[in-house]
Scaffold this active site. Structure first.
Site, PDB file in Angstrom:
ATOM      1  N   LYS A   1       0.820  -1.212   0.000  1.00 57.18           N
ATOM      2  CA  LYS A   1       0.000   0.000   0.000  1.00 57.18           C
ATOM      3  C   LYS A   1       0.860   1.270   0.000  1.00 57.18           C
ATOM      4  O   LYS A   1       0.474   2.275  -0.586  1.00 57.18           O
ATOM      5  CB  LYS A   1      -1.010   0.009   1.151  1.00 57.18           C
ATOM      6  CG  LYS A   1      -0.418  -0.079   2.533  1.00 57.18           C
ATOM      7  CD  LYS A   1      -1.531  -0.195   3.562  1.00 57.18           C
ATOM      8  CE  LYS A   1      -1.003  -0.147   4.984  1.00 57.18           C
ATOM      9  NZ  LYS A   1       0.125  -1.072   5.262  1.00 57.18           N
TER      10      LYS A   1
ATOM     11  N   ARG B   1      -5.822   2.865  11.441  1.00 56.64           N
ATOM     12  CA  ARG B   1      -5.501   1.446  11.628  1.00 56.64           C
ATOM     13  C   ARG B   1      -6.389   0.811  12.683  1.00 56.64           C
ATOM     14  O   ARG B   1      -6.259  -0.385  12.948  1.00 56.64           O
ATOM     15  CB  ARG B   1      -4.058   1.324  12.074  1.00 56.64           C
ATOM     16  CG  ARG B   1      -3.103   0.782  11.010  1.00 56.64           C
ATOM     17  CD  ARG B   1      -1.735   0.703  11.628  1.00 56.64           C
ATOM     18  NE  ARG B   1      -0.800  -0.117  10.919  1.00 56.64           N
ATOM     19  CZ  ARG B   1       0.146   0.357  10.110  1.00 56.64           C
ATOM     20  NH1 ARG B   1       0.222   1.636   9.850  1.00 56.64           N
ATOM     21  NH2 ARG B   1       1.012  -0.468   9.577  1.00 56.64           N
TER      22      ARG B   1
ATOM     23  N   ARG C   1      12.040  -7.197   1.758  1.00 59.18           N
ATOM     24  CA  ARG C   1      11.921  -5.739   1.735  1.00 59.18           C
ATOM     25  C   ARG C   1      13.193  -5.095   2.295  1.00 59.18           C
ATOM     26  O   ARG C   1      13.784  -5.597   3.256  1.00 59.18           O
ATOM     27  CB  ARG C   1      10.710  -5.358   2.586  1.00 59.18           C
ATOM     28  CG  ARG C   1      10.302  -3.923   2.443  1.00 59.18           C
ATOM     29  CD  ARG C   1       8.814  -3.814   2.526  1.00 59.18           C
ATOM     30  NE  ARG C   1       8.398  -3.460   3.876  1.00 59.18           N
ATOM     31  CZ  ARG C   1       7.220  -2.920   4.149  1.00 59.18           C
ATOM     32  NH1 ARG C   1       6.356  -2.678   3.196  1.00 59.18           N
ATOM     33  NH2 ARG C   1       6.895  -2.651   5.381  1.00 59.18           N
TER      34      ARG C   1
ATOM     35  N   ARG D   1      14.343  -3.739   7.957  1.00 61.28           N
ATOM     36  CA  ARG D   1      13.868  -3.061   9.169  1.00 61.28           C
ATOM     37  C   ARG D   1      13.567  -4.062  10.271  1.00 61.28           C
ATOM     38  O   ARG D   1      13.098  -5.168   9.997  1.00 61.28           O
ATOM     39  CB  ARG D   1      12.578  -2.285   8.852  1.00 61.28           C
ATOM     40  CG  ARG D   1      12.819  -0.845   8.576  1.00 61.28           C
ATOM     41  CD  ARG D   1      11.610  -0.088   8.065  1.00 61.28           C
ATOM     42  NE  ARG D   1      10.303  -0.609   8.383  1.00 61.28           N
ATOM     43  CZ  ARG D   1       9.194  -0.263   7.744  1.00 61.28           C
ATOM     44  NH1 ARG D   1       9.234   0.594   6.746  1.00 61.28           N
ATOM     45  NH2 ARG D   1       8.027  -0.763   8.080  1.00 61.28           N
TER      46      ARG D   1
ATOM     47  N   ARG E   1       2.676  -8.503  13.601  1.00 56.96           N
ATOM     48  CA  ARG E   1       2.000  -7.403  12.904  1.00 56.96           C
ATOM     49  C   ARG E   1       0.782  -7.909  12.144  1.00 56.96           C
ATOM     50  O   ARG E   1      -0.245  -7.223  12.073  1.00 56.96           O
ATOM     51  CB  ARG E   1       2.963  -6.704  11.934  1.00 56.96           C
ATOM     52  CG  ARG E   1       4.025  -5.906  12.657  1.00 56.96           C
ATOM     53  CD  ARG E   1       5.074  -5.371  11.697  1.00 56.96           C
ATOM     54  NE  ARG E   1       4.583  -4.283  10.894  1.00 56.96           N
ATOM     55  CZ  ARG E   1       5.223  -3.798   9.824  1.00 56.96           C
ATOM     56  NH1 ARG E   1       6.362  -4.335   9.439  1.00 56.96           N
ATOM     57  NH2 ARG E   1       4.720  -2.793   9.147  1.00 56.96           N
TER      58      ARG E   1
HETATM   59  P1  AMP Z   1       3.964   1.116   8.533  1.00 55.42           P
HETATM   60  O1  AMP Z   1       5.201   1.712   7.976  1.00 55.42           O
HETATM   61  O2  AMP Z   1       2.705   1.827   8.077  1.00 55.42           O
HETATM   62  O3  AMP Z   1       3.869  -0.377   8.330  1.00 55.42           O
HETATM   63  O4  AMP Z   1       4.009   1.358  10.124  1.00 55.42           O
HETATM   64  C1  AMP Z   1       5.052   0.834  10.907  1.00 55.42           C
HETATM   65  C2  AMP Z   1       4.615   0.774  12.364  1.00 55.42           C
HETATM   66  O5  AMP Z   1       4.284   2.093  12.823  1.00 55.42           O
HETATM   67  C3  AMP Z   1       3.369  -0.055  12.639  1.00 55.42           C
HETATM   68  O6  AMP Z   1       3.658  -1.434  12.753  1.00 55.42           O
HETATM   69  C4  AMP Z   1       2.898   0.557  13.951  1.00 55.42           C
HETATM   70  O7  AMP Z   1       3.694   0.123  15.041  1.00 55.42           O
HETATM   71  C5  AMP Z   1       3.200   2.040  13.743  1.00 55.42           C
HETATM   72  N1  AMP Z   1       2.033   2.733  13.137  1.00 55.42           N
HETATM   73  C6  AMP Z   1       1.965   3.281  11.884  1.00 55.42           C
HETATM   74  N2  AMP Z   1       0.756   3.838  11.666  1.00 55.42           N
HETATM   75  C7  AMP Z   1       0.027   3.626  12.800  1.00 55.42           C
HETATM   76  C8  AMP Z   1      -1.297   3.940  13.199  1.00 55.42           C
HETATM   77  N3  AMP Z   1      -2.160   4.562  12.375  1.00 55.42           N
HETATM   78  N4  AMP Z   1      -1.691   3.575  14.443  1.00 55.42           N
HETATM   79  C9  AMP Z   1      -0.848   2.946  15.289  1.00 55.42           C
HETATM   80  N5  AMP Z   1       0.411   2.592  14.974  1.00 55.42           N
HETATM   81  C10 AMP Z   1       0.863   2.930  13.742  1.00 55.42           C
END
Ligand code: AMP
Length: 214
Positions: free
Chosen positions: A13, A88, A127, A160, A171
């Site tokens: 996404k 989320r 990734r 990462r 996750r």
């Molecule tokens: P992402 O890069 O979008 O996969 O986000 C990486 C991590 O950031 C996630 O696994 C969460 O720990 C945190 N995170 C990102 N967006 C949110 C959100 N809207 N609500 C809570 N945690 C978030």
């Protein structure tokens, strides 16, 4: 054009969000990127967020919602935006709807990039993310032309912490429990569109643009 990107971690996404932002010239707002920038800069928010992120857990809504709502009030969002990784949770979605309603606005599309769990873990282990600018690559599907160096800023690419298999399993379970209910939430609002995220990223993008230009 106000778009929410939904999908499991690693569904692609973020890649689609960047492609849409570039084609339609609207900001790409990624909460994950905002948290990672805060971690890099050693802010208080970054320190708190990291504790959750490294475990594959969601950062609490109290630390997340106001941050996004403030960002949406900035001038560059006046023509729309792509939200990537937010909302989320159902409370985040309700807070977003509430803030938009106060301005007489609403979201236009929630695009669900659908990829089965079986494909996710393999994808995530390939990734690579840039330690400098956060750009993401995939060693098979979207490699950097410069090997383990970022094409954009020249910094090193890494796997990462939260993309390591044990964290990815966590996750995914968090995604199914807390984020997947948003699919019903936006279906009820009549704005959910689903694309098959297992295709090549350019084919996914073609499906997305077809929806946006219908
Ligand atoms: P992402 O890069 O979008 O996969 O986000 C990486 C991590 O950031 C996630 O696994 C969460 O720990 C945190 N995170 C990102 N967006 C949110 C959100 N809207 N609500 C809570 N945690 C978030």
């Amino acid at each position: 054009m106000k778009i929410i990107m939904l999908g499991a971690p690693g569904a692609g996404k973020g890649t689609q969000a960047k492609m849409i932002a570039s084609k339609y010239q609207v900001p790409h707002i990624s909460t994950g990127d905002i948290f990672r920038a805060n971690i890099k800069n050693g802010t208080e928010l970054g320190k708190k967020a990291k504790e959750y992120m490294d475990q594959g857990l969601l950062v609490p809504d109290e630390l997340t919602v106001d941050l996004v709502i403030d960002r949406l009030s900035q001038d560059d969002c006046s023509r729309g935006y792509i939200l990537d990784g937010f909302p989320r949770t159902i409370p985040q979605a309700q807070a977003l709807d509430g803030a938009l309603a106060k301005r007489g606005e609403k979201m236009d599309y929630a695009i669900n990039v659908d990829v089965p769990d079986e494909n996710i873990v393999t994808r995530m282990s390939g990734r690579r993310a840039c330690t400098g600018c956060g750009a993401t690559y995939h060693i098979v599907h979207n490699p950097s032309k410069k090997g383990d160096i970022c094409e954009v800023c020249g910094e090193t690419l890494i796997l990462r912490e939260d993309d390591k298999p044990e964290t990815v399993h966590k996750r995914l379970s968090v995604y199914h429990e807390q984020t997947q209910p948003l699919i019903d939430y936006y279906t009820e609002q009549g704005i959910l569109k689903t694309v098959d995220g297992t295709q090549d990223m350019n084919d996914v993008f073609a499906a997305v643009t077809k929806i946006l230009e219908a």
